[in-house]
Design a protein around this motif. Sequence first.
Motif, PDB file in Angstrom:
ATOM      1  N   LEU A  49     -14.520  32.775 -25.024  1.00 28.09           N
ATOM      2  CA  LEU A  49     -15.739  32.013 -25.286  1.00 28.09           C
ATOM      3  C   LEU A  49     -16.544  31.785 -24.003  1.00 28.09           C
ATOM      4  O   LEU A  49     -17.774  31.860 -24.020  1.00 28.09           O
ATOM      5  CB  LEU A  49     -15.402  30.681 -25.947  1.00 28.09           C
ATOM      6  CG  LEU A  49     -14.956  30.763 -27.400  1.00 28.09           C
ATOM      7  CD1 LEU A  49     -14.535  29.391 -27.907  1.00 28.09           C
ATOM      8  CD2 LEU A  49     -16.047  31.334 -28.269  1.00 28.09           C
ATOM      9  N   LEU A  50     -15.866  31.506 -22.906  1.00 25.08           N
ATOM     10  CA  LEU A  50     -16.568  31.341 -21.633  1.00 25.08           C
ATOM     11  C   LEU A  50     -17.210  32.639 -21.174  1.00 25.08           C
ATOM     12  O   LEU A  50     -18.308  32.639 -20.618  1.00 25.08           O
ATOM     13  CB  LEU A  50     -15.612  30.809 -20.564  1.00 25.08           C
ATOM     14  CG  LEU A  50     -15.220  29.352 -20.671  1.00 25.08           C
ATOM     15  CD1 LEU A  50     -14.214  28.980 -19.590  1.00 25.08           C
ATOM     16  CD2 LEU A  50     -16.436  28.462 -20.584  1.00 25.08           C
ATOM     17  N   THR A  76     -16.699  32.627 -14.000  1.00 24.35           N
ATOM     18  CA  THR A  76     -15.835  33.603 -14.657  1.00 24.35           C
ATOM     19  C   THR A  76     -15.273  34.566 -13.663  1.00 24.35           C
ATOM     20  O   THR A  76     -15.712  34.717 -12.585  1.00 24.35           O
ATOM     21  CB  THR A  76     -16.611  34.393 -15.727  1.00 24.35           C
ATOM     22  OG1 THR A  76     -17.724  35.033 -15.129  1.00 24.35           O
ATOM     23  CG2 THR A  76     -17.026  33.482 -16.856  1.00 24.35           C
ATOM     24  N   MET A 101      -8.243  32.138 -25.698  1.00 22.87           N
ATOM     25  CA  MET A 101      -9.419  31.994 -26.541  1.00 22.87           C
ATOM     26  C   MET A 101     -10.562  31.359 -25.755  1.00 22.87           C
ATOM     27  O   MET A 101     -11.712  31.726 -25.932  1.00 22.87           O
ATOM     28  CB  MET A 101      -9.043  31.153 -27.766  1.00 22.87           C
ATOM     29  CG  MET A 101     -10.143  30.988 -28.742  1.00 22.87           C
ATOM     30  SD  MET A 101     -10.535  32.571 -29.471  1.00 22.87           S
ATOM     31  CE  MET A 101     -11.715  32.102 -30.653  1.00 22.87           C
ATOM     32  N   THR A 102     -10.241  30.398 -24.908  1.00 26.04           N
ATOM     33  CA  THR A 102     -11.258  29.743 -24.102  1.00 26.04           C
ATOM     34  C   THR A 102     -11.902  30.719 -23.133  1.00 26.04           C
ATOM     35  O   THR A 102     -13.114  30.670 -22.922  1.00 26.04           O
ATOM     36  CB  THR A 102     -10.634  28.563 -23.328  1.00 26.04           C
ATOM     37  OG1 THR A 102      -9.994  27.704 -24.261  1.00 26.04           O
ATOM     38  CG2 THR A 102     -11.700  27.788 -22.591  1.00 26.04           C
ATOM     39  N   ASP A 103     -11.105  31.618 -22.568  1.00 26.21           N
ATOM     40  CA  ASP A 103     -11.657  32.610 -21.650  1.00 26.21           C
ATOM     41  C   ASP A 103     -12.647  33.525 -22.344  1.00 26.21           C
ATOM     42  O   ASP A 103     -13.667  33.903 -21.759  1.00 26.21           O
ATOM     43  CB  ASP A 103     -10.534  33.450 -21.032  1.00 26.21           C
ATOM     44  CG  ASP A 103      -9.642  32.639 -20.111  1.00 26.21           C
ATOM     45  OD1 ASP A 103     -10.109  31.580 -19.638  1.00 26.21           O
ATOM     46  OD2 ASP A 103      -8.492  33.055 -19.887  1.00 26.21           O
ATOM     47  N   SER A 135     -11.956  40.065 -23.587  1.00 29.01           N
ATOM     48  CA  SER A 135     -13.000  39.598 -22.671  1.00 29.01           C
ATOM     49  C   SER A 135     -14.091  40.643 -22.493  1.00 29.01           C
ATOM     50  O   SER A 135     -15.267  40.296 -22.344  1.00 29.01           O
ATOM     51  CB  SER A 135     -12.405  39.249 -21.311  1.00 29.01           C
ATOM     52  OG  SER A 135     -11.713  38.040 -21.376  1.00 29.01           O
TER      53      SER A 135
END
Length: 190
Positions: free
Chosen positions: A5-6, A190, A1-3, A129
């Motif tokens: 959002l980033l 990223t 989930m963090t990936d 992503s």
Amino acid sequence: MTDILLSLFSAALINNLVLQWPLGIDPLLEAKGRRQVHALGLATACLMLMVGTFGYMVDAWLLAPTHLTSLRLFAWLPLSVLLIAPLLRLLARRLPSLPFDGLWPLLLGNAGVLGVALLNGRSDQGLGSAMAFSLGAGLGFWWVLSLFDDLRQRTFNNDIPLPFRGLPIQLISAGLMAVAFLGLRGLVKT
């Protein structure tokens, strides 16, 4: 989930397609008026999301398994062109207060739409992503378009030397905005 959002945050602010990758600069210079800016921004954000998502699915599920990745551009370009008219009809039906008439050439000539699909095809981070990057790129384009329209209105009312009026001051302004966004570079990798 963090990936995810980033990826969304990075595409919108740090790796902005208009300012960091000079893609989609033509609609930036052509859109005039607050309502047309928001109509173009919304249409571009939706188109980038659709082309990025469908382009990733075509690449990952059709072209890569059959070892036809050299045909990516020939698959993504018609995909982006064929999605413009139905999207504009849908948005005009859902939001009749925004002027979606005449946006077809601006969306067709926007290199950022195809750039999203190309950048998604280059990274193998998954469908989530790819969707986050596409949405972030569209929202970043919309945000830069709104900021640039505000800047254009402010420079229109100021006393600018004659050789710098019009397109020269707009290009200088775009360059200064790119330098300001460059300050965010390195914030998220990223």
